[in-house]
Design an enzyme around this catalytic site. Structure first.
Site, short mmCIF file in Angstrom:
data_model
loop_
_atom_site.label_atom_id
_atom_site.label_comp_id
_atom_site.label_asym_id
_atom_site.label_seq_id
_atom_site.Cartn_x
_atom_site.Cartn_y
_atom_site.Cartn_z
NE ARG A 159 -3.59 -2.48 0.10
CZ ARG A 159 -3.19 -3.64 -0.43
NH1 ARG A 159 -2.04 -3.71 -1.09
NH2 ARG A 159 -3.93 -4.71 -0.34
CD GLU B 148 -5.86 0.60 2.24
OE1 GLU B 148 -6.26 0.33 1.09
OE2 GLU B 148 -5.71 -0.25 3.12
CB SER C 143 -9.20 -1.85 3.92
OG SER C 143 -9.63 -3.10 3.44
#
Length: 383
Positions: A165, A375, A252
């Site tokens: 990520r 995130e 998420s």
């Protein structure tokens, strides 16, 4: 002038108005608009599908540039391996539409990334991944408009330093992704009209293998993989659905923490742990050319401690925040299907989302000594 709330442009469906909204419908217009905004000298927001963005109730205090480019084209490349196909995808092209087209054409490599909302240009920024596949597996390069030079250059995948990520773009390299190039496997080569279906890349994720009824490493018809991934994601509220408030989210909300094995040993025995590839060792030898250039002698590096990835969802639930949890009077709640998602139950404010996120971070920190990292991109919201 009536200002349009950004809630209408994000999947979380919260956020106040922007000072100004501009739209780019092709790469040329996207380039011109971006340079114009940089030359103004003020902060501005680049917005694609809004699936990874949460804006405060006060809105965004500057211009917002909407990326609405689209298109997929094959790229001729003499260096491709036999059976490979290279595609150039415009930044504003819908990601799941791209996956659907590739599966239909028998091109393997991104089938497990089905159902991820958003646009192609955002994919390399945080190296999207799911069910055993990541963009880094197939990314060749990006067409990047550099904010410092106003020049467009092709950045190879290795220059982006893609990791879990993360990328150099997410870490602060300022610019705009105009298009991405990916290399897939033409699994349809030699498959006749009535022959066997094109097969996926090897299945690398346990939950997906179980749902498919196969062993890890098996290859499965591409369409079966896509259908199964979409079903798994929908069961977690991770496929956009107007009628399902569990999908009114930014996906998420927290990344899975990566910690040392030593730290992980202090967690309960049933806490999920996934191995993380060790960083490549650095050279311990200094060449004569480097010495002549003034570089100091290298010393052998101390091996880095082995790392593992934890499950943020497990940590949240075992910190006493169950699925469906809602603070009193709040319009936001943890998803009823998946503890990793914060959702809008229909009347949430950005303040509600931020308050719940802060509560979750506090609970996990108190219980396990870990600080979860959001995130999505947050604007005007402190966690």
């Amino acid at each position: 002038m009536t200002l349009k709330p950004l809630a209408a442009l994000t999947t979380m469906r919260v956020g106040g108005p922007a000072e100004e909204i501009l739209t780019a419908s092709d790469a040329h217009e996207l380039t011109e608009r971006a340079i114009e905004l940089w030359e103004r000298g003020d902060d501005w927001l680049l917005l694609g599908g809004g699936s990874n963005t949460v804006v405060a109730d006060e809105g965004y205090p500057g211009p917002v540039l909407l990326v609405r480019t689209s298109g997929v084209a094959q790229v001729s490349d003499p260096d491709l391996a036999p059976g490979a196909v290279r595609l150039r995808v415009e930044a504003g092209h819908d990601w799941d539409a791209l996956v659907a087209e590739c599966v239909e054409r028998g091109w393997a490599g991104i089938e497990a990334l089905s159902g991820i909302p958003g646009m192609a240009g955002a994919a390399p920024v945080q190296n999207i991944g799911a069910y055993g596949q990541e963009l880094s597996d197939v990314l060749h390069s990006v067409l990047f408009l550099d904010a410092r030079t106003y020049e467009t250059r092709q950045m190879l995948a290795e220059e982006l330093e893609l990791s879990y990520r993360d990328s150099v773009i997410k870490q602060g390299l300022e610019g705009v992704v105009l298009a991405i190039d990916i290399v897939l496997t033409n699994a349809g080569i030699g498959v006749g009209e009535h022959g066997p279906e094109p097969l996926s890349e090897p299945i690398r994720y346990g939950q997906l293998a179980t749902a498919l009824g196969v062993d890890l490493g098996a290859r499965v018809p591409l369409k079966t993989v896509r259908e199964t991934v979409l079903r798994l994601r929908a069961a977690k509220g991770m496929v956009l659905d107007e009628a399902d408030h569990d999908s009114w989210s930014a996906g998420s909300f927290f990344t899975n923490p990566i910690v040392s094995e030593r730290f992980a040993r202090g967690l309960p025995g049933d806490a999920p742990r996934f191995p993380v590839a060790d960083p490549a060792p650095t050279a311990a030898v200094t060449t004569f050319e480097e010495l002549a250039a003034g570089q100091p002698l290298r010393v052998p590096a101390v091996p880095a401690e082995r790392r593992v990835k934890l499950s943020a969802a497990w940590l949240i639930e075992h910190a006493g925040v169950p699925k469906g949890y809602r603070l009193p009077g709040s319009g936001a709640s943890v998803s009823k299907k998946h503890t990793l998602a914060i959702t809008n139950r229909g009347n949430a404010s950005a303040s509600d989302v931020g308050e719940l996120a802060r509560f979750i971070v506090q609970r996990v920190q108190q219980e396990f000594g870990l600080v979860l990292v959001p995130e999505p991109n947050l604007y005007g919201i402190e966690i």
